[in-house]
Motif scaffolding. Structure first.
Motif, PDB file in Angstrom:
ATOM      1  N   SER A   1       1.003  -1.281  -0.032  1.00 23.36           N
ATOM      2  CA  SER A   1      -0.175   0.318   0.085  1.00 23.36           C
ATOM      3  C   SER A   1       0.269   0.942  -0.001  1.00 23.36           C
ATOM      4  CB  SER A   1      -1.047  -0.083   1.528  1.00 23.36           C
ATOM      5  OG  SER A   1      -1.854   0.976   1.462  1.00 23.36           O
ATOM      6  N   VAL A   2       1.701   1.147   0.648  1.00 21.46           N
ATOM      7  CA  VAL A   2       2.886   2.656   1.047  1.00 21.46           C
ATOM      8  C   VAL A   2       3.813   2.956   0.063  1.00 21.46           C
ATOM      9  CG1 VAL A   2       4.764   3.485   1.355  1.00 21.46           C
ATOM     10  CG2 VAL A   2       2.798   2.072   3.919  1.00 21.46           C
ATOM     11  N   ARG A   3       4.250   1.726  -0.908  1.00 18.55           N
ATOM     12  CA  ARG A   3       5.086   1.538  -2.546  1.00 18.55           C
ATOM     13  C   ARG A   3       4.149   1.884  -3.657  1.00 18.55           C
ATOM     14  NH1 ARG A   3       6.872   2.497  -6.011  1.00 18.55           N
ATOM     15  NH2 ARG A   3       8.652   2.228  -6.846  1.00 18.55           N
TER      16      ARG A   3
ATOM     17  N   GLY B   1       1.589   4.115  -2.779  1.00 18.05           N
ATOM     18  CA  GLY B   1       1.033   5.732  -2.278  1.00 18.05           C
ATOM     19  C   GLY B   1      -0.346   5.613  -1.500  1.00 18.05           C
TER      20      GLY B   1
ATOM     21  N   ARG C   1       7.851   3.000   5.538  1.00 24.08           N
ATOM     22  CA  ARG C   1       7.521   3.385   4.505  1.00 24.08           C
ATOM     23  C   ARG C   1       9.198   3.472   4.247  1.00 24.08           C
ATOM     24  NH1 ARG C   1       4.241   6.654   3.223  1.00 24.08           N
ATOM     25  NH2 ARG C   1       2.624   6.999   4.018  1.00 24.08           N
TER      26      ARG C   1
END
Length: 334
Positions: free
Chosen positions: A261-263, A265, A279
């Motif tokens: 999800s972080v990758r 965005g 992150r």
């Protein structure tokens, strides 16, 4: 009331609690003015003692409270207790329903989880639902209702238990003074009862250990961590709380889901208190590497229930995770 109700919704949303409350109200002979069971009459006392003759439970052997051992190993021969509802249980239920209720009143059958049945067992239950016994109320509980036969769902009136609003769930948890309540609520997908059960079972400390451990990779050797996790799973506290391999792999899947999800965005959903670490790790991954890592952990979860060798299984899973991070880092340097 219909003769069969299906309570569906995500795990930890209160389906079982509501089913128990409804069963108590149906069996109580002198309910309170607010409609709840009194808790004092003879029927309520029988139910609370776990031996009401008109309350019939159909649950997998592995979930039965009568088992003295917290693990799913039988004393005889070391055979694992079944995690499925087997057809013999439905046959026994059918036989039990041929007799009248203890007081000639309604009987309550709780099937939990209703989706833990193979095709033959499900068809046997379907026959009972198609030809309902007089004065019998079936309560089916399922977090995966699509796994049920469509014909079973059609014989039931479905009551959905959706995820509660975030503010309401947080306020309910705050009233219970549980440690790490916000983090646990996020970790359990916003389901307050699941978060409370995790906290009361020592899950807050276990979750912290998991996050601390997995954040050390790739710096820490994956094989070493696999050995530590194997000992963790075999520990007395883990066995007593039901912390097992599928649970651990499920936590691993949530961690990697946050990485993906972080990758991409998106937000950190399950480990908001570890956002900085996630992150930093996500910055090492390409999108392809992140998605590939998630797919590999998902494949591991499919066989986590019965790994042939727990140590090798953990080593394989952690090595795959570590290699995804290392490969991405190497690609970035080149």
């Amino acid at each position: 009331m219909p003769h069969a109700l299906l309570f569906s919704g995500p795990a930890g949303g209160g389906k079982r609690v509501f089913a128990e409350a409804l069963a108590a109200r149906v069996l109580c002979v002198q309910p309170d003015a607010d409609g709840h069971a009194c808790g004092h009459c003879e029927d309520c006392q029988w139910r609370l003692a776990g031996n009401h003759p008109d309350l019939l439970r159909v649950v997998p052997e592995a979930d039965q409270e009568e088992r003295s051992d917290a693990s799913t190993e039988k004393a005889e021969g070391g055979k694992a207790a079944s995690r499925q509802i087997v057809i013999d249980q439905i046959r026994a239920l059918q036989q039990a329903l041929t007799t009248g209720g203890h007081r000639g009143s309604q009987r309550v059958v709780i099937v939990d989880p209703a989706d833990a049945m193979n095709l033959f067992t499900a068809n046997a239950l379907l026959k009972l639902l198609e030809e309902p016994t007089t004065h019998a109320l079936f309560l089916l509980i399922s977090s995966a209702p699509k796994r049920l036969l469509p014909t079973i769902r059609s014989r039931c009136q479905t009551w959905t238990f959706p995820r509660p609003p975030a503010e309401l769930a947080a306020r309910w948890l705050d009233g219970r003074n549980l440690p790490d309540a916000p983090a646990l609520l996020a970790f359990c997908g916003g389901m307050p009862l699941a978060a409370a059960a995790l906290a009361e079972g020592g899950g807050a400390a276990a979750r912290r250990r998991f996050a601390d451990d997995i954040a050390t990779i790739p710096g820490k050797a994956a094989l070493r961590l696999a050995g530590e996790w194997e000992s963790w799973l075999k520990g007395k506290d883990s066995l007593a709380s039901g912390f097992d391999m599928p649970t651990l792999v499920g936590w691993m899947q949530r961690w990697v889901a946050d990485l993906v999800s972080v990758r991409l965005g998106g937000p950190v959903r399950f480990f908001p208190d570890r956002e900085a670490s996630l992150r930093e790790l996500a910055g090492r991954l390409s999108i392809d590497a992140a998605l590939g890592c998630y797919n590999e952990i998902t494949q591991s979860r499919r066989v986590a229930q019965h790994p042939l060798n727990p140590r090798l299984f953990l080593e394989d899973m952690l090595l795959r995770y570590a290699r995804s991070l290392q490969a991405a880092a190497s690609a970035g340097r080149t």
